[in-house]
Design an enzyme around this catalytic site. Structure first.
Site, PDB file in Angstrom:
ATOM      1  N   GLU A  41     -10.482  -9.349   3.600  1.00  0.00           N
ATOM      2  CA  GLU A  41      -9.798  -9.081   3.694  1.00  0.00           C
ATOM      3  C   GLU A  41      -9.904  -8.453   5.554  1.00  0.00           C
ATOM      4  O   GLU A  41     -11.009  -7.509   5.697  1.00  0.00           O
ATOM      5  CB  GLU A  41      -9.113  -7.825   3.519  1.00  0.00           C
ATOM      6  CG  GLU A  41      -7.506  -7.378   3.452  1.00  0.00           C
ATOM      7  CD  GLU A  41      -7.111  -6.230   3.246  1.00  0.00           C
ATOM      8  OE1 GLU A  41      -7.263  -5.424   2.203  1.00  0.00           O
ATOM      9  OE2 GLU A  41      -6.609  -5.331   4.330  1.00  0.00           O
ATOM     10  N   HIS A  98       1.604   6.286   1.409  1.00  0.00           N
ATOM     11  CA  HIS A  98       1.701   7.077   2.940  1.00  0.00           C
ATOM     12  C   HIS A  98       3.554   8.008   2.053  1.00  0.00           C
ATOM     13  O   HIS A  98       3.682   8.499   2.107  1.00  0.00           O
ATOM     14  CB  HIS A  98       2.238   6.637   4.060  1.00  0.00           C
ATOM     15  CG  HIS A  98       1.171   6.403   4.801  1.00  0.00           C
ATOM     16  ND1 HIS A  98       0.407   6.930   4.987  1.00  0.00           N
ATOM     17  CD2 HIS A  98       1.000   5.384   5.086  1.00  0.00           C
ATOM     18  CE1 HIS A  98      -1.270   6.790   5.962  1.00  0.00           C
ATOM     19  NE2 HIS A  98      -0.882   5.443   5.915  1.00  0.00           N
ATOM     20  N   ARG A 143      -6.929  12.998   1.481  1.00  0.00           N
ATOM     21  CA  ARG A 143      -6.307  13.220   2.192  1.00  0.00           C
ATOM     22  C   ARG A 143      -4.744  13.217   2.610  1.00  0.00           C
ATOM     23  O   ARG A 143      -3.606  14.026   2.570  1.00  0.00           O
ATOM     24  CB  ARG A 143      -6.526  12.779   4.169  1.00  0.00           C
ATOM     25  CG  ARG A 143      -6.071  11.355   3.925  1.00  0.00           C
ATOM     26  CD  ARG A 143      -6.209  11.063   5.084  1.00  0.00           C
ATOM     27  NE  ARG A 143      -7.957  11.564   6.077  1.00  0.00           N
ATOM     28  CZ  ARG A 143      -8.324  10.235   7.047  1.00  0.00           C
ATOM     29  NH1 ARG A 143      -7.511   9.605   8.100  1.00  0.00           N
ATOM     30  NH2 ARG A 143      -9.357  10.985   7.709  1.00  0.00           N
ATOM     31  N   THR A 202      -7.528   3.780   8.312  1.00  0.00           N
ATOM     32  CA  THR A 202      -9.262   2.866   8.927  1.00  0.00           C
ATOM     33  C   THR A 202      -9.501   1.849   9.780  1.00  0.00           C
ATOM     34  O   THR A 202      -8.507   0.757  10.653  1.00  0.00           O
ATOM     35  CB  THR A 202      -9.172   2.358   6.850  1.00  0.00           C
ATOM     36  OG1 THR A 202      -9.015   2.057   6.776  1.00  0.00           O
ATOM     37  CG2 THR A 202     -10.460   1.490   7.266  1.00  0.00           C
ATOM     38  N   ARG A 220      -9.374   7.954  -0.149  1.00  0.00           N
ATOM     39  CA  ARG A 220     -10.319   9.032   0.260  1.00  0.00           C
ATOM     40  C   ARG A 220     -11.120   9.548  -0.091  1.00  0.00           C
ATOM     41  O   ARG A 220     -11.122  10.571  -1.072  1.00  0.00           O
ATOM     42  CB  ARG A 220      -9.364   8.864   1.534  1.00  0.00           C
ATOM     43  CG  ARG A 220      -9.059   8.337   2.483  1.00  0.00           C
ATOM     44  CD  ARG A 220      -8.890   8.393   3.468  1.00  0.00           C
ATOM     45  NE  ARG A 220      -9.774   8.398   4.418  1.00  0.00           N
ATOM     46  CZ  ARG A 220      -9.423   7.580   5.384  1.00  0.00           C
ATOM     47  NH1 ARG A 220      -8.934   6.678   6.008  1.00  0.00           N
ATOM     48  NH2 ARG A 220     -11.095   8.188   6.637  1.00  0.00           N
ATOM     49  N   HIS A 268      -3.565  -4.129   7.897  1.00  0.00           N
ATOM     50  CA  HIS A 268      -3.706  -3.370   8.997  1.00  0.00           C
ATOM     51  C   HIS A 268      -2.826  -3.388  10.324  1.00  0.00           C
ATOM     52  O   HIS A 268      -2.629  -4.068  10.529  1.00  0.00           O
ATOM     53  CB  HIS A 268      -4.731  -2.764   9.477  1.00  0.00           C
ATOM     54  CG  HIS A 268      -5.088  -1.672   9.174  1.00  0.00           C
ATOM     55  ND1 HIS A 268      -4.771  -1.115  10.664  1.00  0.00           N
ATOM     56  CD2 HIS A 268      -5.353  -0.637   9.155  1.00  0.00           C
ATOM     57  CE1 HIS A 268      -4.822   0.477  11.151  1.00  0.00           C
ATOM     58  NE2 HIS A 268      -5.186   0.911   9.474  1.00  0.00           N
ATOM     59  N   HIS A 307      -5.657   3.545  -1.418  1.00  0.00           N
ATOM     60  CA  HIS A 307      -7.051   4.495  -1.219  1.00  0.00           C
ATOM     61  C   HIS A 307      -6.923   5.758  -1.355  1.00  0.00           C
ATOM     62  O   HIS A 307      -6.043   6.577  -0.850  1.00  0.00           O
ATOM     63  CB  HIS A 307      -6.548   4.288   0.463  1.00  0.00           C
ATOM     64  CG  HIS A 307      -8.163   3.913   0.748  1.00  0.00           C
ATOM     65  ND1 HIS A 307      -8.784   4.348   2.622  1.00  0.00           N
ATOM     66  CD2 HIS A 307      -9.435   4.900   0.389  1.00  0.00           C
ATOM     67  CE1 HIS A 307      -9.548   4.250   2.426  1.00  0.00           C
ATOM     68  NE2 HIS A 307      -9.760   4.539   1.784  1.00  0.00           N
ATOM     69  N   GLU A 326      -8.278   0.852  -3.168  1.00  0.00           N
ATOM     70  CA  GLU A 326      -9.439   0.616  -1.944  1.00  0.00           C
ATOM     71  C   GLU A 326     -10.157   1.812  -1.795  1.00  0.00           C
ATOM     72  O   GLU A 326      -9.781   3.218  -2.231  1.00  0.00           O
ATOM     73  CB  GLU A 326      -8.890   1.214  -0.815  1.00  0.00           C
ATOM     74  CG  GLU A 326      -7.313  -0.235   0.057  1.00  0.00           C
ATOM     75  CD  GLU A 326      -6.939   0.518   1.348  1.00  0.00           C
ATOM     76  OE1 GLU A 326      -6.803   0.844   1.681  1.00  0.00           O
ATOM     77  OE2 GLU A 326      -5.879  -0.862   1.881  1.00  0.00           O
ATOM     78  N   ASN A 353       0.909  -1.381  -0.251  1.00  0.00           N
ATOM     79  CA  ASN A 353      -0.005  -0.019   0.103  1.00  0.00           C
ATOM     80  C   ASN A 353       1.553   1.257  -0.164  1.00  0.00           C
ATOM     81  O   ASN A 353       1.195   1.308   1.373  1.00  0.00           O
ATOM     82  CB  ASN A 353      -0.714  -0.086   1.680  1.00  0.00           C
ATOM     83  CG  ASN A 353      -1.590   1.229   1.274  1.00  0.00           C
ATOM     84  OD1 ASN A 353      -1.003   2.358   1.276  1.00  0.00           O
ATOM     85  ND2 ASN A 353      -2.872   0.873   1.552  1.00  0.00           N
TER      86      ASN A 353
HETATM   87  N1  PXP Z   1      -5.792  -3.002   4.185  1.00  0.00           N
HETATM   88  C1  PXP Z   1      -6.989  -2.002   4.394  1.00  0.00           C
HETATM   89  C2  PXP Z   1      -7.990  -2.231   4.021  1.00  0.00           C
HETATM   90  C3  PXP Z   1      -6.381  -0.757   4.753  1.00  0.00           C
HETATM   91  O1  PXP Z   1      -6.945   0.161   4.546  1.00  0.00           O
HETATM   92  C4  PXP Z   1      -4.907  -0.743   5.347  1.00  0.00           C
HETATM   93  C5  PXP Z   1      -4.706   0.969   5.864  1.00  0.00           C
HETATM   94  O2  PXP Z   1      -4.892   1.761   4.806  1.00  0.00           O
HETATM   95  C6  PXP Z   1      -3.852  -1.750   5.609  1.00  0.00           C
HETATM   96  C7  PXP Z   1      -4.465  -2.471   4.983  1.00  0.00           C
HETATM   97  C8  PXP Z   1      -1.971  -1.122   5.768  1.00  0.00           C
HETATM   98  O3  PXP Z   1      -2.699  -1.075   6.789  1.00  0.00           O
HETATM   99  P1  PXP Z   1      -1.433  -0.509   7.288  1.00  0.00           P
HETATM  100  O4  PXP Z   1      -0.730   1.199   6.514  1.00  0.00           O
HETATM  101  O5  PXP Z   1      -1.363  -0.085   8.167  1.00  0.00           O
HETATM  102  O6  PXP Z   1      -0.175  -1.319   6.740  1.00  0.00           O
END
Ligand code: PXP
Length: 243
Positions: free
Chosen positions: A154, A13, A52, A104, A48, A191, A46, A73, A10
Protein backbone atom coordinates in the site's frame (compact mmCIF):
# COMPACT_ATOMS: atom_id res chain seq x y z
CA UNK A 1 -9.69 -2.24 -19.83
CA UNK A 2 -8.50 -2.24 -16.23
CA UNK A 3 -10.88 -3.63 -13.63
CA UNK A 4 -12.71 -1.25 -11.31
CA UNK A 5 -10.55 0.11 -8.51
CA UNK A 6 -11.71 -1.13 -5.10
CA UNK A 7 -12.63 1.29 -2.32
CA UNK A 8 -12.07 0.12 1.24
CA UNK A 9 -13.42 2.38 3.96
CA UNK A 10 -11.35 2.82 7.12
CA UNK A 11 -13.78 3.25 10.03
CA UNK A 12 -11.23 3.99 12.80
CA UNK A 13 -12.51 7.49 13.35
CA UNK A 14 -15.96 6.32 14.35
CA UNK A 15 -14.10 4.96 17.37
CA UNK A 16 -12.14 8.21 17.73
CA UNK A 17 -15.40 10.09 18.33
CA UNK A 18 -16.51 7.57 20.95
CA UNK A 19 -13.12 7.63 22.70
CA UNK A 20 -13.32 11.43 23.00
CA UNK A 21 -15.82 10.74 25.79
CA UNK A 22 -14.73 7.21 26.69
CA UNK A 23 -18.41 6.48 26.25
CA UNK A 24 -20.55 4.08 24.28
CA UNK A 25 -21.45 5.93 21.09
CA UNK A 26 -20.97 5.91 18.19
CA UNK A 27 -20.45 2.15 17.86
CA UNK A 28 -17.87 1.40 15.14
CA UNK A 29 -19.41 -1.90 14.03
CA UNK A 30 -22.62 -0.06 13.16
CA UNK A 31 -20.71 1.59 10.31
CA UNK A 32 -19.96 -1.72 8.61
CA UNK A 33 -23.34 -2.42 7.02
CA UNK A 34 -23.84 1.24 6.09
CA UNK A 35 -20.48 1.37 4.30
CA UNK A 36 -21.17 -1.88 2.50
CA UNK A 37 -24.63 -0.72 1.46
CA UNK A 38 -23.06 2.46 0.06
CA UNK A 39 -20.72 0.42 -2.11
CA UNK A 40 -17.57 -0.11 -0.03
CA UNK A 41 -15.67 -3.09 -1.40
CA UNK A 42 -14.04 -3.71 1.95
CA UNK A 43 -13.81 -2.48 5.53
CA UNK A 44 -10.51 -1.44 7.09
CA UNK A 45 -9.77 -0.97 10.78
CA UNK A 46 -6.53 -0.45 12.70
CA UNK A 47 -6.05 -1.85 16.18
CA UNK A 48 -3.24 0.33 17.50
CA UNK A 49 -1.04 -0.89 20.30
CA UNK A 50 -2.09 2.12 22.39
CA UNK A 51 -5.82 1.40 21.66
CA UNK A 52 -6.40 5.09 21.02
CA UNK A 53 -9.46 4.47 18.84
CA UNK A 54 -10.47 0.88 18.09
CA UNK A 55 -10.65 -1.48 21.08
CA UNK A 56 -10.23 -5.25 20.97
CA UNK A 57 -13.99 -5.82 21.22
CA UNK A 58 -14.57 -3.50 18.22
CA UNK A 59 -12.20 -5.52 16.07
CA UNK A 60 -13.87 -8.79 17.08
CA UNK A 61 -17.30 -7.34 16.25
CA UNK A 62 -16.16 -5.89 12.93
CA UNK A 63 -14.48 -9.16 11.87
CA UNK A 64 -17.75 -10.96 12.56
CA UNK A 65 -19.99 -8.38 10.86
CA UNK A 66 -18.16 -7.75 7.60
CA UNK A 67 -19.83 -9.36 4.59
CA UNK A 68 -17.43 -7.83 2.04
CA UNK A 69 -13.82 -8.26 3.14
CA UNK A 70 -11.98 -7.15 6.25
CA UNK A 71 -8.58 -5.50 5.99
CA UNK A 72 -6.97 -5.42 9.46
CA UNK A 73 -4.24 -2.82 9.85
CA UNK A 74 -1.75 -3.53 12.58
CA UNK A 75 1.83 -3.20 13.74
CA UNK A 76 4.23 -6.06 13.19
CA UNK A 77 4.19 -7.40 16.77
CA UNK A 78 3.65 -10.86 18.22
CA UNK A 79 0.47 -9.73 19.96
CA UNK A 80 -1.09 -8.47 16.72
CA UNK A 81 0.02 -11.41 14.63
CA UNK A 82 -1.52 -13.81 17.15
CA UNK A 83 -4.75 -11.80 16.96
CA UNK A 84 -4.77 -12.00 13.15
CA UNK A 85 -4.13 -15.74 13.27
CA UNK A 86 -7.17 -16.11 15.48
CA UNK A 87 -9.54 -13.74 13.61
CA UNK A 88 -8.30 -14.59 10.11
CA UNK A 89 -9.26 -11.38 8.32
CA UNK A 90 -9.15 -11.46 4.53
CA UNK A 91 -6.11 -9.17 4.54
CA UNK A 92 -3.59 -7.77 7.00
CA UNK A 93 -1.80 -4.52 6.23
CA UNK A 94 1.32 -4.10 8.35
CA UNK A 95 1.90 -0.48 9.32
CA UNK A 96 4.53 1.34 11.39
CA UNK A 97 3.45 2.71 14.75
CA UNK A 98 5.00 5.38 16.90
CA UNK A 99 3.09 6.34 19.99
CA UNK A 100 3.70 10.08 19.67
CA UNK A 101 2.42 10.33 16.11
CA UNK A 102 -1.08 11.67 15.37
CA UNK A 103 -1.54 9.24 12.49
CA UNK A 104 0.61 6.83 10.46
CA UNK A 105 3.06 9.43 9.24
CA UNK A 106 5.34 7.41 7.01
CA UNK A 107 5.75 3.97 5.52
CA UNK A 108 7.28 0.91 7.12
CA UNK A 109 11.05 0.71 7.40
CA UNK A 110 11.16 -2.42 5.27
CA UNK A 111 14.95 -2.69 5.24
CA UNK A 112 15.47 -2.06 8.97
CA UNK A 113 12.52 -4.23 9.96
CA UNK A 114 13.17 -7.12 7.57
CA UNK A 115 14.08 -9.57 10.35
CA UNK A 116 10.64 -9.10 11.91
CA UNK A 117 8.55 -8.45 8.79
CA UNK A 118 9.66 -11.52 6.81
CA UNK A 119 8.67 -14.08 9.48
CA UNK A 120 5.43 -12.14 10.19
CA UNK A 121 4.47 -12.34 6.50
CA UNK A 122 5.13 -16.07 6.52
CA UNK A 123 2.97 -16.60 9.63
CA UNK A 124 0.11 -14.59 8.15
CA UNK A 125 0.31 -16.39 4.79
CA UNK A 126 0.33 -19.72 6.57
CA UNK A 127 -2.94 -18.68 8.24
CA UNK A 128 -4.43 -18.03 4.78
CA UNK A 129 -4.36 -14.23 5.13
CA UNK A 130 -3.41 -11.93 2.23
CA UNK A 131 -0.59 -9.62 3.21
CA UNK A 132 0.13 -6.00 2.43
CA UNK A 133 2.90 -3.63 3.56
CA UNK A 134 2.24 0.10 3.99
CA UNK A 135 5.30 1.73 2.48
CA UNK A 136 6.60 4.95 0.97
CA UNK A 137 6.64 4.94 -2.82
CA UNK A 138 10.38 4.54 -3.18
CA UNK A 139 12.22 1.92 -5.18
CA UNK A 140 14.12 0.23 -2.28
CA UNK A 141 10.96 -0.15 -0.14
CA UNK A 142 9.03 -1.62 -3.06
CA UNK A 143 11.67 -4.13 -4.13
CA UNK A 144 12.35 -5.10 -0.50
CA UNK A 145 8.63 -5.75 0.01
CA UNK A 146 8.74 -8.09 -2.95
CA UNK A 147 11.87 -9.85 -1.64
CA UNK A 148 10.19 -10.39 1.74
CA UNK A 149 7.25 -12.14 0.10
CA UNK A 150 4.38 -9.66 0.55
CA UNK A 151 1.33 -10.20 -1.66
CA UNK A 152 0.76 -6.47 -1.98
CA UNK A 153 2.01 -3.02 -1.07
CA UNK A 154 0.00 0.00 0.00
CA UNK A 155 1.70 3.17 -1.17
CA UNK A 156 1.56 6.01 1.39
CA UNK A 157 -0.17 8.93 -0.31
CA UNK A 158 0.43 11.42 2.52
CA UNK A 159 3.10 13.36 0.64
CA UNK A 160 0.84 13.66 -2.38
CA UNK A 161 -2.12 14.73 -0.20
CA UNK A 162 -0.03 17.51 1.33
CA UNK A 163 1.27 18.76 -2.02
CA UNK A 164 -1.11 17.54 -4.75
CA UNK A 165 0.05 20.22 -7.20
CA UNK A 166 3.70 19.26 -6.92
CA UNK A 167 4.18 17.02 -9.97
CA UNK A 168 6.84 15.03 -8.11
CA UNK A 169 4.40 13.66 -5.56
CA UNK A 170 2.03 12.05 -8.08
CA UNK A 171 4.95 10.94 -10.28
CA UNK A 172 6.42 9.02 -7.33
CA UNK A 173 3.12 7.16 -6.91
CA UNK A 174 2.84 6.46 -10.65
CA UNK A 175 6.39 5.13 -10.83
CA UNK A 176 6.03 3.16 -7.62
CA UNK A 177 2.81 1.54 -8.78
CA UNK A 178 4.36 0.54 -12.11
CA UNK A 179 7.39 -0.93 -10.35
CA UNK A 180 5.22 -2.85 -7.91
CA UNK A 181 3.15 -4.44 -10.64
CA UNK A 182 6.26 -5.26 -12.68
CA UNK A 183 7.50 -7.26 -9.67
CA UNK A 184 4.18 -9.11 -9.39
CA UNK A 185 2.87 -7.20 -6.37
CA UNK A 186 -0.73 -6.02 -6.06
CA UNK A 187 -0.64 -2.25 -5.47
CA UNK A 188 -2.91 -0.35 -3.08
CA UNK A 189 -2.75 3.27 -1.87
CA UNK A 190 -4.04 5.44 0.90
CA UNK A 191 -3.67 8.19 3.49
CA UNK A 192 -5.04 11.71 3.34
CA UNK A 193 -7.19 11.07 0.25
CA UNK A 194 -10.39 13.07 -0.23
CA UNK A 195 -13.05 13.61 -2.88
CA UNK A 196 -11.06 16.67 -3.96
CA UNK A 197 -7.64 15.05 -4.35
CA UNK A 198 -8.42 11.39 -5.14
CA UNK A 199 -8.67 11.86 -8.92
CA UNK A 200 -5.02 11.60 -9.98
CA UNK A 201 -4.48 8.58 -7.68
CA UNK A 202 -7.66 6.85 -8.90
CA UNK A 203 -6.39 7.39 -12.45
CA UNK A 204 -3.24 5.34 -11.88
CA UNK A 205 -4.17 2.09 -13.64
CA UNK A 206 -1.89 -0.15 -11.57
CA UNK A 207 -3.55 0.79 -8.27
CA UNK A 208 -6.22 -1.80 -7.45
CA UNK A 209 -7.40 -0.60 -4.07
CA UNK A 210 -7.72 2.62 -2.08
CA UNK A 211 -8.05 2.82 1.70
CA UNK A 212 -9.78 6.01 2.80
CA UNK A 213 -10.95 6.93 6.30
CA UNK A 214 -10.66 10.38 7.82
CA UNK A 215 -12.30 12.26 4.96
CA UNK A 216 -15.28 9.90 4.85
CA UNK A 217 -15.98 10.17 8.58
CA UNK A 218 -15.48 13.96 8.49
CA UNK A 219 -17.87 14.39 5.58
CA UNK A 220 -20.33 11.94 7.17
CA UNK A 221 -20.86 14.36 10.06
CA UNK A 222 -22.62 16.69 7.61
CA UNK A 223 -24.14 14.45 4.94
CA UNK A 224 -24.16 10.94 6.41
CA UNK A 225 -21.75 8.12 5.72
CA UNK A 226 -23.60 6.68 2.74
CA UNK A 227 -23.63 9.95 0.81
CA UNK A 228 -19.99 10.59 1.76
CA UNK A 229 -19.05 7.25 0.21
CA UNK A 230 -21.18 7.86 -2.90
CA UNK A 231 -19.41 11.17 -3.47
CA UNK A 232 -16.00 9.57 -3.09
CA UNK A 233 -16.87 6.68 -5.38
CA UNK A 234 -18.13 9.13 -8.00
CA UNK A 235 -14.86 11.08 -7.84
CA UNK A 236 -12.88 7.86 -8.28
CA UNK A 237 -15.02 6.68 -11.18
CA UNK A 238 -14.86 10.04 -12.95
CA UNK A 239 -11.06 9.97 -12.77
CA UNK A 240 -10.62 6.40 -13.85
CA UNK A 241 -12.89 6.75 -16.91
CA UNK A 242 -11.58 10.12 -18.09
CA UNK A 243 -9.16 9.89 -21.05
N1 PXP B 1 -3.98 3.29 4.88
C1 PXP B 1 -3.27 3.11 6.01
C2 PXP B 1 -2.28 1.99 6.03
C3 PXP B 1 -3.48 3.91 7.13
O1 PXP B 1 -2.75 3.70 8.25
C4 PXP B 1 -4.45 4.92 7.08
C5 PXP B 1 -4.69 5.78 8.27
O2 PXP B 1 -5.18 5.07 9.31
C6 PXP B 1 -5.20 5.04 5.91
C7 PXP B 1 -4.93 4.25 4.80
C8 PXP B 1 -6.32 6.02 5.78
O3 PXP B 1 -5.88 7.33 5.90
P1 PXP B 1 -6.95 8.47 6.05
O4 PXP B 1 -7.67 8.25 7.32
O5 PXP B 1 -6.11 9.71 6.02
O6 PXP B 1 -7.87 8.37 4.85
Amino acid sequence: MKSRQRLYINIDHVATVRQARHGEEPVPVHAVALCERAGADGITAHLREDRRHMQDADIEAIAAAVTSVFNLEMACTDEMIALAERLRPYQVTLVPERREEITTEGGLDVAGGAARIGPALRRLSKAGIRTSLFIDADRPSISRSHDLGADSIELHTGRYAQAPHDPGTIAALQEGAALGVSLGLAVHAGHGLTTANVGPVAAIPEIEELNIGHHVISRAIFVGIERAIHELRAAMDAASTSP
